[in-house]
Design an enzyme around this catalytic site. Structure first.
Site, PDB file in Angstrom:
ATOM      1  CG  HIS A  77       0.045   4.176   4.832  1.00 23.11           C
ATOM      2  ND1 HIS A  77      -0.693   3.378   5.676  1.00 23.11           N
ATOM      3  CD2 HIS A  77      -0.776   5.203   4.463  1.00 23.11           C
ATOM      4  CE1 HIS A  77      -1.904   3.889   5.807  1.00 23.11           C
ATOM      5  NE2 HIS A  77      -1.985   4.992   5.086  1.00 23.11           N
ATOM      6  CG  HIS A 101       3.966  -2.157  11.307  1.00 18.89           C
ATOM      7  ND1 HIS A 101       4.761  -1.056  11.543  1.00 18.89           N
ATOM      8  CD2 HIS A 101       3.194  -1.834  10.242  1.00 18.89           C
ATOM      9  CE1 HIS A 101       4.476  -0.099  10.669  1.00 18.89           C
ATOM     10  NE2 HIS A 101       3.521  -0.546   9.858  1.00 18.89           N
ATOM     11  CG  HIS A 129      -4.078  -0.130   6.637  1.00 24.29           C
ATOM     12  ND1 HIS A 129      -4.058   0.393   7.904  1.00 24.29           N
ATOM     13  CD2 HIS A 129      -2.887   0.223   6.061  1.00 24.29           C
ATOM     14  CE1 HIS A 129      -2.898   1.051   8.083  1.00 24.29           C
ATOM     15  NE2 HIS A 129      -2.179   0.956   6.982  1.00 24.29           N
ATOM     16  CG  ASP A 140       0.595  -1.571   7.710  1.00 27.58           C
ATOM     17  OD1 ASP A 140       1.499  -2.399   7.917  1.00 27.58           O
ATOM     18  OD2 ASP A 140       0.777  -0.341   7.756  1.00 27.58           O
ATOM     19  CG  ASP A 151       4.713   2.778   7.550  1.00 27.36           C
ATOM     20  OD1 ASP A 151       3.792   3.249   6.852  1.00 27.36           O
ATOM     21  OD2 ASP A 151       4.521   1.850   8.356  1.00 27.36           O
ATOM     22  CG  HIS A 152       4.156  -0.149   4.385  1.00 24.07           C
ATOM     23  ND1 HIS A 152       4.119  -1.455   4.794  1.00 24.07           N
ATOM     24  CD2 HIS A 152       3.675   0.577   5.429  1.00 24.07           C
ATOM     25  CE1 HIS A 152       3.630  -1.522   6.024  1.00 24.07           C
ATOM     26  NE2 HIS A 152       3.356  -0.298   6.427  1.00 24.07           N
ATOM     27  CG  HIS A 168      -0.403   0.031   2.544  1.00 23.68           C
ATOM     28  ND1 HIS A 168       0.437  -0.940   3.053  1.00 23.68           N
ATOM     29  CD2 HIS A 168      -0.528   0.952   3.534  1.00 23.68           C
ATOM     30  CE1 HIS A 168       0.782  -0.636   4.288  1.00 23.68           C
ATOM     31  NE2 HIS A 168       0.223   0.523   4.609  1.00 23.68           N
TER      32      HIS A 168
END
Ligand code: ZN
Ligand code: FE
Length: 255
Positions: free
Chosen positions: A56, A167, A112, A129, A58-59, A54
Site C-alpha cells: 500500500h 497506524h 489485509h 496493517d 501509505d507504506h 505490504h
C-alpha cells in the site's frame, strides 16, 4: 537496538531500526521520503535498507525518494514483486533480514493484503496493517480465514513482544471494542490512559502481545462476552473462531 518512531501523513507510523554497534539502519514502511531522511540525518546513521510490510502506498510512498538519495536494499514479500516500488530482496515466511548486527525473522501474515509480512527483531514485532493496537487491518485482499490464522500466529508470540503497528488508530479501535465487551475491565482501564496520551499528542504505540490478548477484540474471538453480545444481533451466528472473527470484522467495517 534502537527504534525511532516516525510519524507520516495523517496517522501512519514508520520506524527507523538502528544497530547501535555498527550505526547501520533500516527503515520500516516509509510513507514519505522527507521525514524518513530527516530522521536518518538526525540519528547520524547509515541507512542500508527499506523493509516494507505490504505494497500500500501509505507504506511505500517514500521508497522512490529514498532510493534517489541512498543506495538501499528493499525487502518485501515476493508476491509483491511487480507492484512494490524498488523491491530488490523478495522474502517469504522464515526469511532472515540483517541490519548491521541485528537480525529479523520474516513472518508471512496475509489477510489485509495477499503479500503482507511482519518483521520480528528479538521481541519487537513490526506488523504493518495486520495487527493494530486494539484492532486489525481490513480484509482488502485476503479472507477471514487467512487473517484469523495470521492473527493467531501473532497472538502465539511471547506476551512481552512489543507491537509496533502501522497506524495510530488506537482510540477509535477501543471505542469499537467497548461496544462488544463493556465489562472487560482491562479494556475499560485502557481507555482513559490512551485518551490522555492522545490529548498530549503522544503515540499509543507500542503495546505488547499480552495487552492485545486482554483488550483487542480481534484476538478475543473466544470471549464469552463478545460471543453473547454478537448473538443478540445475530442469533444464528456460530461460535467457531472464523464466524466470530468475521462478524467482528464486518461490524468494525461499519463502525
Ligand atoms: Zn495498508
Ligand atoms: Fe496503511
Amino acid at each position: 537496538m534502537k527504534v525511532v518512531q516516525i510519524s507520516f501523513l495523517a496517522d501512519n507510523y514508520g520506524y527507523l531500526i538502528v544497530c547501535e554497534k555498527s550505526r547501520e539502519a533500516a527503515i520500516i514502511d516509509p510513507s514519505e521520503a522527507e521525514p524518513a531522511w530527516r530522521a536518518v540525518e538526525r540519528e547520524a546513521v547509515n541507512l542500508r535498507a527499506i523493509l516494507n510490510t505490504h505494497h500500500h502506498r501509505d507504506h511505500t510512498g517514500g521508497n522512490a525518494g529514498l532510493l534517489e538519495r541512498y543506495s538501499l536494499d528493499v525487502y518485501a514479500h515476493r508476491i509483491d514483486r511487480d507492484r512494490l516500488p524498488g523491491l530488490t530482496h523478495p522474502v517469504e515466511d522464515g526469511s532472515e533480514v540483517t541490519v548491521g548486527e541485528l537480525r529479523a525473522r520474516v513472518l508471512f501474515i496475509p489477510g489485509h493484503t495477499k503479500g503482507h509480512v511482519a518483521y520480528l527483531f528479538e521481541n519487537r514485532l513490526f506488523c504493518g496493517d495486520t495487527l493494530f493496537i486494539a484492532g486489525c487491518g481490513r480484509l482488502f485482499e485476503g479472507t477471514a480465514e487467512q487473517m484469523l490464522s495470521s492473527l493467531t500466529r501473532l497472538r502465539d508470540l511471547p506476551g512481552d513482544t512489543l507491537v509496533y503497528c502501522g497506524h495510530e488508530y488506537t482510540e477509535k479501535n477501543l471505542q469499537f471494542a467497548m461496544t462488544l465487551e463493556p465489562n472487560n475491565r482491562t479494556l475499560v482501564e485502557k481507555i482513559p490512559q490512551v485518551h490522555s496520551l492522545r490529548i498530549e499528542g503522544k503515540s499509543t504505540v507500542p503495546s505488547t502481545i499480552s495487552e492485545e490478548k486482554d483488550t483487542n477484540p480481534f484476538f478475543r474471538w473466544e470471549s464469552k462476552e463478545i460471543q453473547q453480545n454478537l448473538k443478540k444481533s445475530f442469533p444464528s451466528l456460530g461460535s467457531d473462531p472464523v464466524s466470530v472473527f468475521s462478524q467482528i470484522r464486518k461490524l468494525k467495517d461499519q463502525f
